[in-house]
Structure formats: structure tokens, C-alpha cells
Write a protein that holds these residues in place. Structure first.
Motif, short mmCIF file in Angstrom:
data_model
loop_
_atom_site.label_atom_id
_atom_site.label_comp_id
_atom_site.label_asym_id
_atom_site.label_seq_id
_atom_site.Cartn_x
_atom_site.Cartn_y
_atom_site.Cartn_z
N GLU A 18 0.84 -1.20 0.00
CA GLU A 18 0.00 0.00 0.00
C GLU A 18 0.88 1.25 0.00
O GLU A 18 0.58 2.23 -0.68
CB GLU A 18 -0.91 0.02 1.24
CG GLU A 18 -2.00 -1.02 1.24
CD GLU A 18 -3.21 -0.63 0.39
OE1 GLU A 18 -3.19 0.45 -0.23
OE2 GLU A 18 -4.16 -1.42 0.33
N GLU A 27 -4.47 5.83 0.28
CA GLU A 27 -3.51 4.72 0.17
C GLU A 27 -2.44 4.82 1.27
O GLU A 27 -2.02 3.82 1.83
CB GLU A 27 -2.84 4.67 -1.21
CG GLU A 27 -3.79 4.47 -2.39
CD GLU A 27 -4.64 3.20 -2.35
OE1 GLU A 27 -4.54 2.40 -1.40
OE2 GLU A 27 -5.45 3.04 -3.27
N HIS A 77 -4.00 3.45 4.31
CA HIS A 77 -4.06 1.98 4.32
C HIS A 77 -2.74 1.39 4.83
O HIS A 77 -2.73 0.44 5.58
CB HIS A 77 -4.36 1.42 2.92
CG HIS A 77 -5.70 1.82 2.38
ND1 HIS A 77 -6.08 1.60 1.09
CD2 HIS A 77 -6.75 2.43 3.00
CE1 HIS A 77 -7.31 2.05 0.92
NE2 HIS A 77 -7.73 2.58 2.05
N GLU A 128 -11.46 1.05 -1.05
CA GLU A 128 -10.99 0.48 -2.32
C GLU A 128 -12.13 0.43 -3.34
O GLU A 128 -11.91 0.63 -4.54
CB GLU A 128 -10.37 -0.91 -2.13
CG GLU A 128 -9.15 -0.99 -1.21
CD GLU A 128 -7.91 -0.24 -1.70
OE1 GLU A 128 -8.00 0.60 -2.60
OE2 GLU A 128 -6.83 -0.50 -1.13
#
Ligand SMILES: [Fe+2]
Ligand SMILES: [Fe+2]
Length: 203
Positions: free
Chosen positions: A28, A55, A58, A157
Motif C-alpha cells: 500500500e 492509500e 491503508h 478500495e
């Protein structure tokens, strides 16, 4: 080993599970850094900023999940704290190289246009994968009663895939054709990655 079985073998071993989370975090983070690196300092949009931020989150969130596995620590992304380290590092970088090569050859793109088109195709392929991988992982987490949880990533996502499709539509009327090519390239790399995971988990 089938992918869900592989995941359940990983989840059932604290050492492996912590390294798996750390490996996802690394991937990620690699994706987030790639998005940030492809940003044009002037024309970067709200959607791209949001995507990069999520991202990065994450990567952090997965790292934080490791705290739920007592007695195992993965403080850095060095090799000993990862699963299938070679393939996990190679996967995204190689996809980027393959997609750039394709875009140069087929569409004659370069410079800023190449960077943006590569961002669109690479990210699309990864979002397709993420939408498949995280739900299977969450299912196995639920089945084994693990405290680790990736539901908030799954939600984001799904949003990313939609956002990528919208951006791709305004990039080219033939977007689906190019996107399918990127998915084809990604699938080969994904299988290599799973092979390496398998051989590490089964040893
Ligand atoms: Fe992500
Ligand atoms: Fe994403």
C-alpha cells in the motif's frame, strides 16, 4: 494451495500473519508513493489527492493492525519482517514498468502524459485486485474470529475503482481495452507473487 486456504494458513500463524500485514502495508505504501510521485504539481486534482491520502492511510492502518497480534513486532519493511519479500517489492514496480512500456509503444506517450496514463492504468489494475483480495481476506478473518479487521479499507478500495473508471473514461474512449491489457499484466505478476507466498507458507 487455493488462495483462501493460503490466507487461513497465514492467519493461523501469528508470525506469518504479522508479516503478511506488514507486507500488505509495504505494498500500500509503495502504491501511495507511486501516486504521489506521478502527481503533476500544477494540475493535480481533488480525486488524486484523496486517493494518495487514502492509500497512505491503508499502509498505516495495516501496520497498526499488527499491534493486535500479541508478541510479534514488525517495526520496519526490512526483509525479515515480510512474506515473499522479493516478489512483494517487485510486483508494483514491475507492473509500472510493463504499463509504461505498453503506453510508449502503443500510444506513443511520453513525459507528463505518460506519467498520468500509467497512473490511471496501474492504479486501475491494482484496484481490481484489491477489490478481490481484501474481501477474501476479511472473510477468512471473520471465519477464524481474528481481531484484525480490514473493512474500512474494503470500503475505500471500492470507491477507488469507481473513481479510476471515471478518470479512465475521460482519458480515452478505448479505455477498457487498455485497462484490460493492464489487468492482464497484473495477473501474471499476481500469480508469481502467490507462488512465492505459497512456497514460503508451506515450508
Ligand atoms: Fe489501498
Ligand atoms: Fe486503492
Amino acid at each position: 494451495m487455493e488462495f483462501n486456504k493460503l490466507l487461513s494458513a497465514i492467519i493461523n500463524n501469528d508470525q506469518l500473519h504479522a508479516r503478511w500485514l506488514n507486507t500488505l502495508s509495504l505494498m500500500e505504501n509503495t502504491g501511495a508513493r507511486k501516486i504521489s510521485a506521478s502527481e503533476d504539481p500544477e494540475t493535480v486534482t481533488y480525486i488524486i489527492l484523496k486517493h494518495a491520502a487514502e492509500e497512505h492511510r491503508h499502509a498505516f492502518y495495516l501496520k497498526k493492525q499488527i499491534e493486535k497480534i500479541k508478541s510479534v513486532e514488525c517495526p520496519t519493511y526490512t526483509t525479515g519482517y515480510l512474506i515473499a519479500p522479493k516478489s512483494s517489492r517487485y510486483y508494483l514496480n514491475q507492473l509500472d514498468i510493463d504499463v509504461c512500456r505498453y503506453l510508449k509503444k502503443e500510444l506513443g506517450l511520453k513525459g507528463r502524459d505518460l506519467r498520468f496514463a500509467a497512473y490511471l492504468l496501474v492504479t486501475y489494475a491494482i484496484e481490481v485486485r484489491a477489490d478481490e483480495l481484501y474481501p477474501v481476506y476479511q472473510e477468512e478473518l471473520d471465519r477464524t474470529g481474528s481481531k484484525v479487521n480490514v473493512k474500512s479499507i474494503i470500503l475505500e478500495e471500492e470507491g477507488h475503482l469507481e473513481e479510476m473508471i471515471n478518470q479512465l473514461k475521460s482519458f480515452s474512449p478505448e479505455w477498457q481495452f487498455h485497462a484490460d491489457k493492464a489487468v492482464e499484466m497484473e495477473s501474471k505478476l499476481f500469480l508469481q507473487w502467490v507462488d512465492q507466498l505459497n512456497s514460503e507458507v508451506c515450508n
